[in-house]
Design an enzyme around this catalytic site. Sequence first.
Site, PDB file in Angstrom:
ATOM      1  N   HIS A 247      48.197  31.503  29.575  1.00 10.83           N
ATOM      2  CA  HIS A 247      46.788  31.762  30.029  1.00 10.83           C
ATOM      3  C   HIS A 247      46.185  30.685  30.193  1.00 10.83           C
ATOM      4  CE1 HIS A 247      42.952  33.659  31.186  1.00 10.83           C
ATOM      5  NE2 HIS A 247      43.737  34.702  31.488  1.00 10.83           N
ATOM      6  N   GLU A 302      48.424  40.782  31.711  1.00  9.02           N
ATOM      7  CA  GLU A 302      49.336  41.080  32.866  1.00  9.02           C
ATOM      8  C   GLU A 302      50.509  41.613  32.622  1.00  9.02           C
ATOM      9  OE1 GLU A 302      47.508  38.270  33.163  1.00  9.02           O
ATOM     10  OE2 GLU A 302      45.769  38.544  34.478  1.00  9.02           O
TER      11      GLU A 302
END
Length: 368
Positions: A247, A302
């Site tokens: 991320h 996600e």
Amino acid sequence: MIHYGLKGVTAAETRISFIDGAEGKLIYRGYDISEVSQRTFEEAAYLLWYGEWPDAEQLLMLKGKLQKGRELPGHVASLLKSLPREMDLMSVLRTAVSALGSGPPSIEEAIRLTAVVPVMIACRKAWMDNRVLPDSVNHLDHAEHFLYMLFGSMPTETQRRALETYMILTMEHGMNASAFSARVTASTLSDIHSAVTSAISTMKGPLHGGAPSEVLSFLAEAAESSDIEELIRQKVCRGERLMGFGHRVYKTRDPRAEALKAVLLSEAGDDDWMKLSLKVEEASVNILSELKPGRALYTNVEFYAAAIMKSMNMKADLFTPVFTAARITGWTAHILEQEGNNILFRPDAQYVGPWRVPNGHSSQEKKS
């Protein structure tokens, strides 16, 4: 000095949320996301809008307003069914939200937008699937009503809780690209619908809102592979990115992923996609640790979002719209905060083009 993409630039003060990427912390209004994720969607939304937890009366009032806000105006329903079938769902949603009107920023309008966007998604999806949109069932809570409208049947408790947890975890995430778009538009003293439309247009871009569908492709590969570990090892050796890992902000574990993983561990049961995602995560983390030592690459939100949505039989074209339905809450909180202490966003840009001399010929580019 130029900060490309405004990376590292602080452009506003906020009381809404705080992200500590180094420690893997996400805070909503002073509360750790691990605590917030145990509450209901309605409680978390109230926290973002009002800055505190609701009492029983306030929560009941909010639920009533959300239920009332689900009513889809006739002209918007007609619009949702008249736009070309080949138009993607995010483009449809952008157009439909802009058709709602031009009301000034207010919590009342924030509640209405949060309530009606899931109905818009369900209405368009029903029309695309040649189904009749089911009648609203007012007593259902927000996440449960969303699933019911999408599929026309009551979700299981596992499905309801999984979607509710996902929507709580993704309703707000600091000054991300779409929240910034909303605040920029709001800073011009434009209306709340225009600001949310700006945010949806930004969310539509694959670099921001499209990650879960790419994770689904990765999981589908793993499902068809006879050797998941070898598949992952080959991807890493070829320099391919493992979708759902790493991320931009979090340098350690994504706390939202940890919360979703907890739901999977408690609710997975016989769901093959949820069990597959746990297996792929374990293999990927081990191989990344072996082949890329020193780099903290863990699952992001996600990754598990894709597994959860797949377990609910959601197709990839629903992933970003569902993400958007959750993020409406955070966007509207930012819009209201921007209005409360407004300064027009107007950054500078450094000119690097040619300089013209009076005879019309180009001179050397001006040195910075």
